[in-house]
Design an enzyme around this catalytic site. Structure first.
Site, PDB file in Angstrom:
ATOM      1  N   ASP A   1       0.836  -1.211   0.026  1.00  0.00           N
ATOM      2  CA  ASP A   1      -0.097   0.094   0.036  1.00  0.00           C
ATOM      3  C   ASP A   1       0.866   1.359   0.087  1.00  0.00           C
ATOM      4  OD1 ASP A   1      -2.618   1.196   0.189  1.00  0.00           O
ATOM      5  OD2 ASP A   1      -1.915   1.848   2.223  1.00  0.00           O
TER       6      ASP A   1
ATOM      7  N   LYS B   1       1.215   4.243  -2.819  1.00  0.00           N
ATOM      8  CA  LYS B   1       1.283   5.571  -2.620  1.00  0.00           C
ATOM      9  C   LYS B   1       2.545   6.386  -3.092  1.00  0.00           C
ATOM     10  CE  LYS B   1      -1.813   4.944   1.538  1.00  0.00           C
ATOM     11  NZ  LYS B   1      -1.782   4.784   2.876  1.00  0.00           N
TER      12      LYS B   1
END
Ligand code: ADP
Ligand code: ASP
Ligand code: MG
Length: 814
Positions: free
Chosen positions: A678, A682
């Protein structure tokens, strides 16, 4: 002297006719007052339908005629005292018998000529005017009925005859001058030709009757009484907040009616304008309303645009070809051919290369236009110098009208920008040489959206409607709906924004409401919604074709992210909380950004990084203002920050992770957070926004998770983490023994991105980062040593929802 005209709805039934009588009683002083009335509302249409049925051999015309008769008889019985009824009833009976006789003839012949049609429709006004005249008498309003066919003389253009003003004006002046001071009642719409055959002035023509009489008699005023309080800024059937226009110039009224504002029949203004007779449009049902004054003087103050109107059933015909260049006379021949066939030209545009001329005409004239123009250019067409006439159908015209347009530059730019932003494709544009109107030809299916968009742009400084379609109603989605509901009033009062949640869906159900779903009870309503199908959901958004539509994706779903490109291509903006699209292959990310640009909408995903924190927004602001991003250092996982802030070996690492999930900080699948994936997504999104063409497999990930934990289900994941507790204890101890904290850091430097666990010493910016906070340090040309810092809660439903909310406002405010 005054002339007052009452339209079909004003005299639709006994109750309304009684209102008309009251209005006249108040405004009629012993002076000459002329009342013109239409047929009872709906009767003209009903007569045409009956006659058409008869002509096509449909015996149901008899039934239809009986209904017409009954409607008139009912009105007589309700309006007149029994003692006065018999003469009027026998007049009604007699006329209805005549209508039936003519229709029987039509039925036998199987043919309805324009002349016969005019004869039939004329009964509408003949009946209404005589009933109303009798009713007025019984109410003490003495009046003289006069057949307008004896006053208004026309040519034989049945259906829409041309008035012979010399003869007509003479007849009107002679009649009224001799008749003395009193109240007169006349049927509108009907006239006769030199052979005394009945003609009509065109649908809606009673307005014209009134204007002709007012002009001939030099009336002080001509009042048009109808079912709206004057001319509105747009057709009240199309927009929800039309505003009444207090004053219009003749020219503006003429343009608006020419381009479809039905409240005035277009030819009406000409005769009164030539005599400078003021026109007052009033509402029969709200007589105290100010209405609209139409006058000679041009109003200098106020906005550039006075009103917006539209006409449907338009076709564009284009004459094109290399043989047209530089040779004079082509357009003359085109317009002559059209004129000889009595085809009315509504709009003209010519390309500057003179390669083509495009003309807008009514669809009803399409076939005829094709025949006459192709015949007129037969020679050039056979020599391939000119193409056969090209026709485009299903079009409409929208027009902006205002005298002050010429002194306000930029109106057309604003118009086309607003339409473009909403995906309304413009086929042709024309600006009148008077600069009093700008008209655009668009697809008929876009008219409602276009008129509403333009109305908001030019008139609704108080309200801009934003239409939301939200998919995904879990933690974040639920909070968003709550925030929208709470902020509604603030948005209206402070941002002049009316946010309508038109569609909502979760994985099982979907629900639509064009007026806006009631957010107080969305859960119960959604439970009773239709079964969810993402493709049906998107197709509905597109079919609704609402202005300022925004699609909001609060899922983490691949399939939903696939829908964006279709929506963006319809100029529907996308606000994605879902990270799938922005972190998919670079080519897909890029193509979505480009689609948004090409179709004048937006693709925003602020919450993809740092939840509600303004990270992407800040980065974009830096770039737009000319700064350059050199390095980004960031702690971007609320989950990992929470986990490492709360883990000290006392509790199982797995339990701390579970707590993060239970408190709603993790992705639906917590392995995405723990693996560092994740965070990779980002930092990749930030790098891409900073202009780097980066893919996931180019990012270095120094994962701290044992391989064994990442296999199987989420349940297995928790079990195997518990087994690996020693591994996590060791990681913690290594840092703690050195007086350091553990942070999962993402960096982007010199085109390279990496993520991994780091030991952070107490002097570092990252050391004091508590709870689920995120922090991003931007090192730029303007912030070279001391970075620009964005810091705060980087996870949680409430803040994520507020980030989505902010994106929605950003889209809407554009
Ligand atoms: P009448 O029967 O009184 O002649 P019409 O139906 O011909 O009435 O005209 C009034 C209608 O015109 C209104 O009810 C409204 O629906 C329509 N209309 C269209 N555009 C406008 C506009 N810009 N302002 C007011 N009314 C409009
Ligand atoms: N009754 C006619 C029509 O419906 C004329 C009018 O109402 O102005 O077109
Ligand atoms: Mg009308």
């Amino acid at each position: 002297m005054k002339v007052l005209k009452f339209g079909g709805s004003s005299v639709a039934n006994a109750e309304n006719i009684t209102k008309v009588a009251e209005i006249i009683r108040e405004s009629y002083f012993d002076d000459q007052t002329i009342i013109v009335v239409s047929a009872l509302g709906g009767i003209t249409d009903a007569l045409i339908t009956s006659a058409t049925m008869a002509a096509t051999g449909d015996e149901a015309y008899k039934q239809s005629l009986q209904e017409i008769e009954k409607k008139h008889i009912d009105v007589v019985k309700e309006l007149l005292p029994v003692t006065n009824q018999s003469a009027v009833l026998s007049m009604v009976k007699k006329m209805c018998n005549e209508i039936e006789d003519i229709c029987n003839g039509i039925f036998l012949l199987g043919e309805l000529s324009p002349r016969t049609k005019d004869r039939i429709v004329a009964y509408g006004e003949l009946l209404s005017s005589q009933i109303i005249s009798a009713a007025f008498k019984s109410k003490g309003l003495e009046n003289e009925w006069k057949d307008s066919r004896e006053l208004i003389v026309t040519d034989s253009g049945f259906g829409k005859a041309i008035v012979d003003f010399n003869l007509t004006n003479n007849k009107i002046v002679n009649y009224f001058s001799a008749a003395g001071k009193k109240l007169f009642l006349l049927p509108g719409f009907i006239s006769s030709n030199a052979e005394r055959h009945t003609t009509t002035l065109g649908r809606g023509g009673s307005d014209y009757t009134g204007a002709i009489i007012a002009a001939a008699m030099d009336a002080e005023i001509f009042e048009i009484w109808t079912d709206v309080s004057g001319m509105m800024t747009a057709d009240p059937r199309l927009v929800s907040n039309p505003k009444q226009i207090p004053v219009l110039s003749y020219q503006e009224a003429m343009e608006l009616s020419h381009f479809g504002a039905k409240v005035i029949y277009p030819p009406t203004i000409q005769p009164v304008m030539s005599k400078r007779i003021p026109v007052w449009i009033k509402n029969t049902f709200l007589p105290a309303d100010a209405g609209t004054h139409v006058q000679h003087e041009v109003l200098k103050e106020g906005s550039a645009i006075r009103g917006i109107s539209s006409i449907n059933n338009i076709v564009l015909i284009s004459l094109e070809g290399s043989g047209m260049v530089g040779i004079p006379g082509f357009s003359k021949r085109l317009f002559e051919a059209l004129a000889q066939a009595s085809i009315n030209v509504i709009l003209i545009t010519q390309s500057s290369s003179e390669h083509s001329i495009t003309v807008g005409i009514e669809e009803a004239n399409m076939q005829k236009a094709k025949e006459v123009v192709d015949a007129a250019f037969e020679y050039e067409i056979s020599g391939s110098k000119v193409e056969p006439l090209r026709i485009e159908k299903n079009l409409s015209i929208v027009a902006l009208v205002g005298d002050n347009m010429r002194s306000h530059p930029g109106v057309s730019g604003k118009m086309f920008h607003a339409l473009g932003r909403n995906g309304v494709n413009i086929r042709a544009i024309a600006q009148g040489s008077s600069e009093r109107n700008i008209s655009a030809v668009i697809a008929t299916e876009d008219v409602r959206k276009a008129i509403n968009t333009l109305h908001e742009e030019f008139f609704e400084t108080t309200n801009k409607q934003v239409n939301l379609f939200i998919i995904g109603l879990g933690n974040v989605g639920g909070k968003l709906l709550l925030q929208l509901q709470k902020q509604n009033k603030y948005l209206q009062e402070n941002l002049r924004m009316q946010v309508n949640v038109v569609g909502i869906a979760n994985s099982k159900k979907m629900l639509f409401n064009d007026e806006g779903v009631d957010l107080r009870s969305w859960k119960e309503q959604l439970e009773n919604g239709e079964p969810m199908d993402p493709h049906v959901f998107t197709d509905k958004i597109i079919a609704k074709n609402l202005r300022n539509s925004v699609f909001v994706d609060i899922t983490a779903n691949d399939d939903i992210a696939q829908l964006y490109s279709k929506l963006l291509q319809k100029s529907i903006s996308v606000v994605a909380c879902n990270k799938v699209a922005a972190s998919s292959e670079y080519a897909n990310y890029k193509s979505l950004k480009e689609l948004a640009k090409e179709f004048n909408c937006q693709f925003l995903f602020e919450t993809n990084v740092g939840a509600g924190l303004p990270v992407i927004g800040t980065l974009n602001d830096l770039l737009r203002s000319g700064d350059k991003i050199n390095k980004i250092e960031a702690v971007l996982s609320g989950t990992l920050n929470f986990v490492f802030n709360n883990y000290n070996g006392d509790r199982l690492f797995a339990d701390v992770v579970k707590q993060a999930q239970d408190e709603g900080y993790t992705e639906p699948d917590p392995r995405l957070d723990l693996s560092g994936k994740d965070v990779m997504r980002k930092i990749m999104i930030l790098a891409r926004e900073a202009g780097e063409k980066l893919e996931m497999d180019e990012i270095e990930n120094r994962s701290f998770m044992p391989e064994s934990c990442m296999k199987g289900s989420v349940d297995d994941f928790y079990k195997s983490m518990a087994k690996e507790e020693q591994h996590f204890k060791q990681i913690y101890a290594n840092a703690a023994d050195a007086g350091m904290k553990l942070k999962f850091v993402a960096s982007f430097n010199n085109g390279k991105a990496s993520v991994g666990l780091q030991h952070i010493d107490p002097k570092h910016d990252f050391y004091h980062l508590y709870g689920k906070d995120n922090v991003v340090l931007f090192y730029t040309d303007r912030y070279p040593e001391q970075p620009l810092v964005v810091k705060g809660a980087g996870a949680g439903a409430e803040v994520t929802a507020s980030g989505v909310f902010a994106d929605i406002i950003r889209v809407a405010g554009n």
